[in-house]
Each structure stands twice: as structure tokens, then as C-alpha cells.
Design an enzyme around this catalytic site. Structure first.
Site, mmCIF file in Angstrom:
data_model
loop_
_atom_site.group_PDB
_atom_site.id
_atom_site.type_symbol
_atom_site.label_atom_id
_atom_site.label_comp_id
_atom_site.label_asym_id
_atom_site.label_seq_id
_atom_site.Cartn_x
_atom_site.Cartn_y
_atom_site.Cartn_z
ATOM 1 N N ARG A 347 51.973 65.420 0.070
ATOM 2 C CA ARG A 347 52.012 63.976 0.321
ATOM 3 C C ARG A 347 53.310 63.505 0.951
ATOM 4 O O ARG A 347 53.316 62.626 1.806
ATOM 5 C CB ARG A 347 51.818 63.246 -0.998
ATOM 6 C CG ARG A 347 50.433 63.452 -1.521
ATOM 7 C CD ARG A 347 50.251 62.874 -2.895
ATOM 8 N NE ARG A 347 48.874 63.126 -3.286
ATOM 9 C CZ ARG A 347 48.349 62.790 -4.444
ATOM 10 N NH1 ARG A 347 49.094 62.199 -5.369
ATOM 11 N NH2 ARG A 347 47.097 63.045 -4.708
ATOM 12 N N GLU A 446 52.564 60.428 -17.331
ATOM 13 C CA GLU A 446 53.425 59.957 -16.231
ATOM 14 C C GLU A 446 54.740 59.369 -16.762
ATOM 15 O O GLU A 446 55.716 59.253 -16.029
ATOM 16 C CB GLU A 446 52.661 58.932 -15.378
ATOM 17 C CG GLU A 446 53.339 58.667 -14.056
ATOM 18 C CD GLU A 446 52.538 57.786 -13.100
ATOM 19 O OE1 GLU A 446 51.303 57.676 -13.256
ATOM 20 O OE2 GLU A 446 53.163 57.211 -12.183
#
Ligand SMILES: Cc1cc2nc3c(=O)[nH]c(=O)nc-3n(C[C@H](O)[C@H](O)[C@H](O)COP(=O)(O)OP(=O)(O)OC[C@H]3O[C@@H](n4cnc5c(N)ncnc54)[C@H](O)[C@@H]3O)c2cc1C
Length: 658
Positions: A347, A446
Site C-alpha cells: 500500500r 489496532e
């Protein structure tokens, strides 16, 4: 030699190095087994005497809450949504990785480990990543057993697709709704424990402070978002599974409620915050179309399996209907620059190249602030090869979503995409046991920093959240709880009262600011500063400018914010104000972290540190460490503790996807 801190003008102090002491000193493929064996156990009959608070009901929190409840602990589970199953994990689209090697394409635990360390640009801890790869296969079995409807091939076997940065097919998926299906599985497991009485659920409750007594995490202060009541909840251990903080940028693909408050409050109470500047910018989002937007939409990375990314070769073609631009005038730039990985480069790389194309004036779509910020993601070849129905079967819901948002039909005209903030690799520092620097405070999903280094590979967040919640934490937390139950802490304990008072004082201060500007206007301005100076490309000068601007805006916020309504009931303006106040402090730390890291790595691209052909240039001699920051005190400089990263199993080298 001049220290980095001197170079950046006393913005931080340097403290003692830190290290993880929990990963056993045995070969990496035996570490997890060894750690599980070393762990002190808690007799099943004693577990009901021990209590654990879990903040968060996304994949990381729901899986942990359900598993701890099943094990027999008394769990209190918190979320700010009206139902645990509305946690942001539900938005995840593309898939979840696992080293199952179903495709017989040379996949293995070691290859997933290798890809993740390399994809993270050699800034993650080898021991944690290896364990993640090892546990990945169990997650799929667990979820299948729960009834998660993963996509299957015609013969009934589970299907796989590929995500960026890898050359195998190891991503399991449920159409474009993988997060939703996985969360329903975890939610059902949690609900089962709620019904069984092991888990007590507190939805519409927002944690606003951590309670630390005698150096241990012993509870939280939470606000009942419906009645406004400020409550304290005590336990033997606290787990934060509160998700990522990408919304510090205002515009991101995250759900609007995602915030940093739980982990930021814990940071202020002594938990180190690691690598705050590592932000993932996802290449395939629907481009910004105007300054009225408050949310950006992801188009899953899975689309890069079959979609081809291109821009016109000539800037003057940027306004043409793409269907009128002949093949020879198109630049499939990822396939051209990175022939080995093509459209499936990681990414960070795909995002930066999209920006480069638009900076060259070859971007497409409407101009915002004078620049066209979009590139094409084209399925014409895929439809010619597979047929329109096959494309619809694989990606139909994503195509529908795109059509509803843009008013364009992606079956007829190529989609337009552009990078947007998506995920935060930084988070609270944890050791191999997922324990923070505050004993008794564990962090999963996360919200922690652990596994992805400077860049997360696609489909690895769901893997990490569920690995942490179903398999890692429920084993490692035993070692801590085995020393309990700890001495009871009453609600009148001075530390508990102080924590509760700090929450009510802060609420009062926000309510009484009585200024003229809305909370959103501050959030938006903060986001613009962060995107401009701490976004896809960062420079020394820009980051210094950002720090000055953030400090000035924060001062204005506390003087001029206007929080409407009353604190004694549902008040979204107040909820947002508390979150934005924490974002200000976090944003400054992110910029200091980005400024001190004078190298490019993964999602952190410093313009001063690039190869002659514009790729990120790491500086392993000076920066091969985790930057773990301690709160320095109100308006004081933060303190940097370095955890050196050692690579014994993967050789550190310049990443190449060519
Ligand atoms: C659009 C989108 C698509 C994605 N697709 C994929 C994908 O295909 N594959 C992949 O691997 N990853 C994907 N990701 C990333 C992945 O979805 C997330 O990283 C992951 O779901 C985070 O899970 P979590 O459990 O850590 O946090 P979350 O799901 O964000 O849950 C956080 C929980 O904490 C609670 N909470 C937070 N703060 C407080 C507080 N102060 N008090 C009380 N409760 C609190 C919330 O209520 C919530 O229950 C995607 C992300 C986005 C934005």
C-alpha cells in the site's frame, strides 16, 4: 556526534532503552510453544474470582472478551456503540490472511512471517510476527467452526485471493464483507458468554480514564453516554482493544467514532506509545470531491487482484472520457515500474506512486484546490477475460457502493481512486505477552503497535486482531492473573477518586469554554494540518510548521470551543470535544516522532531520505528501533525510549518489488 534531539531543538528528551523480556530465548519456531508452557496457569475454579475489563468489542475485543469469559473469568466489556457488533471492524471488506497453503503455491508460516517483516520495512519485532504467522491458520478453523461464511470454490473448498506485497494467494474472504462476517462470529461468541453470565456488557459507555493503583491497572472511569453518569469500574486487569486513531486526520476511511481516547489516557498514566507516526495511507479509496466531506470510503484492496491501475500518458488527456483514451496512450504505471508485483505492490508504494502521477499533472477526475487527485482502476480487461457476471460475483457489493457514492457505473467507466488515511501501525507499546508498560494493562488489535512495523500488509489487521483476542492474550494474561486476585480497591481509594475527579473537571472545562467555534471545525483544521505536513510525504520544515500550528490551534480550542447541550445526558458535541482534545496531544507527538525519524520507512516517507529513483530510503544504522514515547507531563517534552530491533531470521535489505 550531534544527537537527533539536539537537531530537532529540544522537542523531546531521551530516556533509557527498553526491551521485550517475555519472548523465550529459544529458536523462533519454538518461542510461542515455550512461552505457553512457561506461563503460570490459573486453576479453572479460581478464574471466577478474577475479573478483567475489556474496552472494545471489535474483532480484537469481542474475541478476547468471549474467550476470557469462556475460560471462566469475570469479564466486563465496554463499547461506545449501541451494540457490540457495530464496532468499526464491521467495515472491513477485503479479507484475512492465513498461511494455510490451500493453493499449494509455496506458502508457509515462514513465508507469511517473511512477507510481513519485509512489508513492514524491517521495523517490526521478529518474535511477534512469527507468532502471528503461526497462529493465523487456527483463526480460519475457529471462524469456520463458528459458521463464518467464507467464500468457497465450486467444489466447496475455501477460496483465496491475493493482497498487496505478496506473491501467493492466502487471503480468505467473505465477498466484500469479511469484517462483518468475522465480527458476527465473535459477537455471537460474546453474546453466548453474556447469556451465560460470565460477561457483563456495557454498551454506550465511553472510557475516559484509566485507574492505576500501586502501579497496576485496576480499572477505568467511563461515562454512560445516555445518562451522562460518570462511573468507575474496577477489576484485576484491564485490556484495551479500542482500535486505531486514523481519525486524527479528520478525513479517513475509519468510522466517524474511531478515536484515541482510551489509549491516550493510558499513555498519560504511564503506558509508552510506540511509533505514533506510522500511518497507513490506503491507495484505493474514493477520491475527495469537495471540502464538505467528513468521511472517505475505501474500495477494497482485493480489487487490485483484477483491476488495472492507470493514468493517461499525457497530462492533456486527463479530462478526456477514459474510454476514448486508446491503449497506447495509457500508463499502467505500477505494472511498468514494478513488473514483479504489478498492481499488487504494498500500500505505501502504490499510494506514493498515485500521488507522484497526480503531482505530475496526470491525475484524473474533478480538480480539488486546482489539482486532479485520482487515478483509474479499470476492470475492462477483467470483464473481457472472466465475463461481467464473474466480476460481479466477486466484487459486486463494492461496485454497487462505488456507484451509489459517485453516481458512475464502474462496469462501464473505470473507477477513480486516490490514497486516504486508513490504519495506524503505531499504538501502545506491548511486550510479547501484549502487556503494556503498566502492569496489568494489556493492549490488543489496532490499539497496540506490535506486529506491522512501518507498513501493514493488506488483510493482516483482521488476522492480528483475532490472533490477539482468540489465541495470544487468553494465554499470556494467565501469567499475570495467576498472582491475583489482587487486593480489593474500593471506590473511595484516593487514586480512584482522583481519576474520577479528573474526568468530571475535564467535562466541566469543555462545557464551560463557551467559545464560538464548533468542535468539528477544530477537528477539520487539525486534520488538514496533519494531512498536509504529516501525511504521505513529510519534511523537516513541514513537521516543524505542523507542531507550531497544532500548538496554536490547541490553545485556541480550549479558549474558543463551543460545546452545546448539557453533560447530563446524550451529548455528541461533548463526546467529540473530549476526543478532539486528545487528538491534539497525540497529533503533536506524531509530528515529533516523524521529525525525529530522519529516514523513510514504510508509511513514513521523509522527502529528504529517498533513493535516486524516488523509493523510500531507510537508515538502519541509526533508526532500526521502535520509538516508544513516555508522557513527559503537561506541556513538557515527551521522553523517547528505544527498543532495538534485531533481525536473526530475515535479512534486512532495501525493499524491492521490481
Ligand atoms: C473500511 C475499512 C476496511 C478494512 N478492511 C480490512 C480488511 O479487509 N482486512 C484487514 O485485515 N483489515 C481491514 N481493515 C482494518 C481493520 O478493519 C481494523 O484494523 C480492525 O478491524 C480493528 O479492529 P479492533 O478490534 O482493533 O478495533 P475496532 O473494530 O475499531 O473496535 C474498537 C472498539 O473499541 C471501542 N472503543 C474505542 N474507544 C473506546 C472508549 N474510549 N470507551 C469504550 N469503548 C471504546 C469501540 O466501541 C469498539 O467496540 C479495514 C479498515 C477499514 C477502515
Amino acid at each position: 556526534m550531534t544527537s537527533t534531539n539536539e537537531l530537532i531543538g529540544g522537542l523531546y528528551r531521551e530516556g533509557a532503552p527498553i526491551s521485550d523480556s517475555k519472548a523465550p530465548d529459544v529458536p523462533i519456531d519454538r518461542q510461542w510453544q515455550e512461552r505457553q508452557f512457561q506461563t503460570t496457569l490459573v486453576n479453572p475454579a479460581n478464574r471466577r474470582k478474577l475479573s478483567v475489563i475489556v474496552v472494545g468489542t471489535g474483532l480484537a475485543g469481542a474475541s478476547a472478551g468471549a474467550t476470557l469469559g469462556e475460560a471462566g473469568y469475570r469479564v466486563k466489556s465496554f463499547c461506545y456503540q449501541d451494540s457490540p457488533r457495530r464496532a468499526h471492524s464491521i467495515a472491513a471488506q477485503g479479507g484475512i490472511n492465513a498461511a494455510k497453503n490451500y493453493r499449494n503455491d509455496n506458502d508457509s508460516t515462514f513465508r507469511l512471517f517473511y512477507d510481513t517483516v519485509k512489508g513492514g520495512d524491517y521495523r517490526s519485532r521478529e518474535s511477534n510476527v512469527y507468532r502471528l504467522a503461526e497462529v493465523s491458520a487456527n483463526i480460519i478453523d475457529q471462524c469456520v467452526a463458528q459458521g463464518v461464511p467464507f467464500a468457497r470454490e465450486y467444489g466447496g473448498l475455501l477460496d483465496n485471493r491475493s493482497f498487496g506485497g505478496v506473491q501467493v494467494s492466502r487471503t480468505f474472504y467473505a465477498r466484500g464483507q469479511t469484517g462483518q462476517q468475522l465480527l458476527i462470529g465473535a459477537y455471537q461468541a460474546l453474546e453466548r458468554q453474556i447469556a451465560a453470565g460470565t460477561v457483563e456488557m456495557f454498551s454506550r459507555h465511553e472510557m475516559l480514564e484509566l485507574v492505576v493503583v500501586d502501579g497496576r491497572a485496576r480499572g477505568i472511569v467511563a461515562r454512560d453516554m445516555i445518562t451522562g453518569a460518570v462511573e468507575t469500574h474496577m477489576a484485576d486487569a484491564v485490556v484495551l482493544a479500542s482500535g486505531g486513531y486514523g481519525n486524527v486526520f479528520y478525513l479517513s476511511t475509519n468510522a466517524m467514532g474511531c478515536n484515541t481516547t482510551a489509549i491516550w489516557r493510558a499513555h498519560r498514566k504511564g503506558a509508552l506509545f510506540a511509533n505514533p507516526c506510522y500511518t497507513q495511507i490506503h491507495p484505493t479509496c474514493i477520491p475527495v470531491s469537495g471540502d464538505y466531506q467528513s468521511k472517505l470510503t475505501l474500495m477494497s484492496e482485493s480489487l487490485r487482484n483484477d483491476g488495472r491501475i492507470w493514468v493517461p500518458k499525457r497530462a492533456e488527456d486527463a479530462t478526456k472520457d477514459p474510454r476514448d483514451i486508446p491503449e497506447e496512450d495509457r500508463d499502467y504505471y505500477l505494472e511498468r515500474i514494478y513488473p514483479a508485483f504489478g498492481n499488487l505492490v504494498p500500500r505505501d508504494i502504490a499510494s506514493r506512486q498515485a500521488k507522484n502521477m497526480c503531482d505530475e499533472g496526470r491525475g484524473v477526475g474533478p480538480a480539488v484546490d486546482g489539482v486532479r487527485r485520482g487515478v483509474y482502476l479499470d476492470f475492462a480487461d477483467a470483464m473481457a477475460r472472466m465475463g461481467r457476471d464473474a466480476v460481479a460475483a466477486k466484487y459486486g457489493n463494492l461496485f454497487d457502493m462505488y456507484a451509489q457514492i459517485t453516481g458512475e457505473n464502474p462496469y462501464e467507466v473505470p473507477m477513480r481512486i486516490y490514497p486516504a488515511v486508513h490504519y495506524t501501525m503505531g499504538g501502545l507499546w506491548v511486550d510479547y505477552d501484549l502487556q503494556s508498560t503498566i502492569p496489568g494493562l494489556f493492549v490488543t488489535g489496532e490499539a497496540n503497535f506490535s506486529d506491522h512495523g512501518a507498513n501493514r500488509l493488506g488483510a493482516s489487521a483482521l488476522m492480528q486482531g483475532l490472533a490477539d483476542g482468540y489465541f495470544v492474550l487468553p494465554n499470556t494474561i494467565n501469567d499475570y492473573l495467576a498472582a491475583g486476585p489482587f487486593e480489593g480497591v474500593s471506590e473511595d481509594h484516593p487514586e480512584v477518586q482522583a481519576a474520577r475527579e479528573s474526568v468530571t473537571e475535564r467535562i466541566d472545562r469543555l462545557m464551560q469554554a463557551g467559545g464560538t467555534r464548533s468542535v468539528d471545525s477544530f477537528h477539520k483544521e487539525l486534520g488538514q494540518i496533519m494531512w498536509e505536513y504529516c501525511g504521505m510525504e513529510r519534511t523537516d520544515e513541514g513537521l516543524r510548521t505542523a507542531i507550531d500550528k497544532i500548538r496554536a490551534l490547541r490553545e485556541t480550542f480550549w479558549r474558543d470551543v463551543r460545546v452545546l447541550g448539557s453533560p447530563d445526558g446524550l451529548n455528541q458535541s461533548l463526546e467529540k470535544a473530549g476526543r478532539v482534545a486528545d487528538f491534539f496531544e497525540l497529533a503533536e507527538l506524531m509530528c515529533i516522532d516523524a521529525l525525529h525519524r530522519r529516514e523513510s520507512c514504510g508509511g513514513h516517507f521523509r522527502a529528504e531520505s529517498q533513493t535516486p529513483d524516488g523509493e523510500a530510503l531507510r537508515n538502519d544504522d541509526e533508526f532500526a528501533y521502535v520509538a516508544a514515547w513516555a508522557w513527559g507531563g503537561e506541556d513538557e517534552a515527551p521522553v523517547l525510549h528505544k527498543e532495538d530491533l534485531k533481525y536473526e531470521y530475515v535479512e534486512m535489505k532495501q525493499r524491492s518489488y521490481k
